[in-house]
Design a protein around this motif. Structure first.
Motif, PDB file in Angstrom:
ATOM      1  N   ALA A 156       0.813  -1.212   0.000  1.00 55.12           N
ATOM      2  CA  ALA A 156       0.000   0.000   0.000  1.00 55.12           C
ATOM      3  C   ALA A 156       0.849   1.265   0.000  1.00 55.12           C
ATOM      4  N   ASN A 157       2.145   1.116   0.301  1.00 52.74           N
ATOM      5  CA  ASN A 157       3.039   2.260   0.499  1.00 52.74           C
ATOM      6  C   ASN A 157       2.411   3.221   1.512  1.00 52.74           C
ATOM      7  N   ALA A 158       1.964   2.644   2.632  1.00 48.50           N
ATOM      8  CA  ALA A 158       1.213   3.412   3.622  1.00 48.50           C
ATOM      9  C   ALA A 158       1.317   2.759   4.987  1.00 48.50           C
ATOM     10  N   PHE A 159       0.921   3.534   6.009  1.00 44.23           N
ATOM     11  CA  PHE A 159       0.932   3.051   7.389  1.00 44.23           C
ATOM     12  C   PHE A 159      -0.470   2.611   7.812  1.00 44.23           C
ATOM     13  N   HIS A 160      -0.522   1.500   8.554  1.00 46.13           N
ATOM     14  CA  HIS A 160      -1.780   0.983   9.078  1.00 46.13           C
ATOM     15  C   HIS A 160      -1.521   0.428  10.485  1.00 46.13           C
TER      16      HIS A 160
END
Length: 273
Positions: A156-160
């Motif tokens: 996702a190239n993102a933080f979760h």
């Protein structure tokens, strides 16, 4: 000649699978088959080949891009699908943005065309879990940027995760722009629980909630609900969905905004409340 054409067809299908996973994250084999209009057997055979090549992994029935391969995918590939629709949807969404407000962006590819408008409407405070969006905005004049932090998801190239949700719970925003894999009469849903949970947290701290969804979202189904129809003030799309009735939208107190050349006469002049 026929053999070469067959190899090209298989190669093109493999690229489609990779782009779909980059867009949606972990996805079931049958859902990939349905979205690409091939049989489950064909897609399963493709997946086993790509798994041997180290491009993706099949884990507990879900297909996901491998960490090493995800890092090689340019961010632009995440929003190539239905890009024209996403651009006109974001152009309409930009009319909600007011200087000196606080906005939330999720990590979906649909919100990315909003970035240029955000830069032009500074000063703004932007909260996001998207690394790509953060990189685009961090040097923009007049933008105060908050990154959620949390567990980094390469696909996702993102933080979760819990740390990202905890960070959001200490903040509040004027308006939230998100998109999901699927939109049905039950609401907006994602294929992965972590992304749905974070988007739900984003909605909970926002005064105005806007769902951005191109027409392909209304023909898909996903497992995890990020928000019901009633959780959104507005849905902006490029084509009136057949799967959600006007009565259902009215009952949810959700306003549908349909944009595009064929819908210009129906478009409302909506101001952020």
């Amino acid at each position: 000649m026929m053999q070469g054409t067959k190899r090209e067809d298989i190669g093109a299908r493999h690229v489609q699978i990779q782009h779909l996973l980059a867009e949606n994250g972990p996805t079931k084999v049958k859902d990939i088959a349905q979205q690409l209009h091939f049989s489950d057997v064909t897609i399963y055979r493709d997946i086993k080949k790509l798994e041997k090549e180290g491009i993706l992994q099949l884990d507990n029935g879900m297909v996901v891009l491998s960490r090493s391969f995800t890092s090689e995918i340019p961010p632009s590939s995440r929003y190539e699908s239905n890009l024209a629709a996403k651009e006109i949807i974001c152009a309409r969404a930009s009319q909600f943005i007011r200087p000196d407000s606080t906005i939330i962006l999720d990590d979906s590819s649909t919100v990315l065309p909003l970035l240029d408008s955000i830069k032009k409407k500074a000063p703004l405070t932007v909260i996001t879990n998207s690394v790509f969006a953060g990189e685009q905005l961090m040097s923009a004049s007049g933008i105060r940027l908050y990154m959620t932090g949390g567990l980094y998801y390469p696909w996702a190239n993102a933080f979760h995760g819990h740390m990202a949700i905890h960070a959001l719970q200490s903040l509040q925003a004027d308006i939230c722009f998100i998109s999901t894999t699927s939109v049905t009469s039950r609401g907006a849903a994602d294929s992965y629980d972590a992304t749905a949970e974070l988007k739900s947290a984003m909605l909970s701290i926002s005064e105005i909630k806007v769902l951005l969804a191109d027409n392909s979202k209304f023909s898909k189904r996903a497992l995890y609900i990020a928000g019901t129809l009633a959780d959104f003030d507005y849905i902006i799309t490029d084509r009136t969905p057949e799967s959600i009735s006007p009565e259902q939208l009215e009952q949810a107190h959700t306003r549908l905004i349909t944009v595009g050349a064929e819908n210009e006469g129906d478009e409302e002049n909506v101001e952020a409340r």
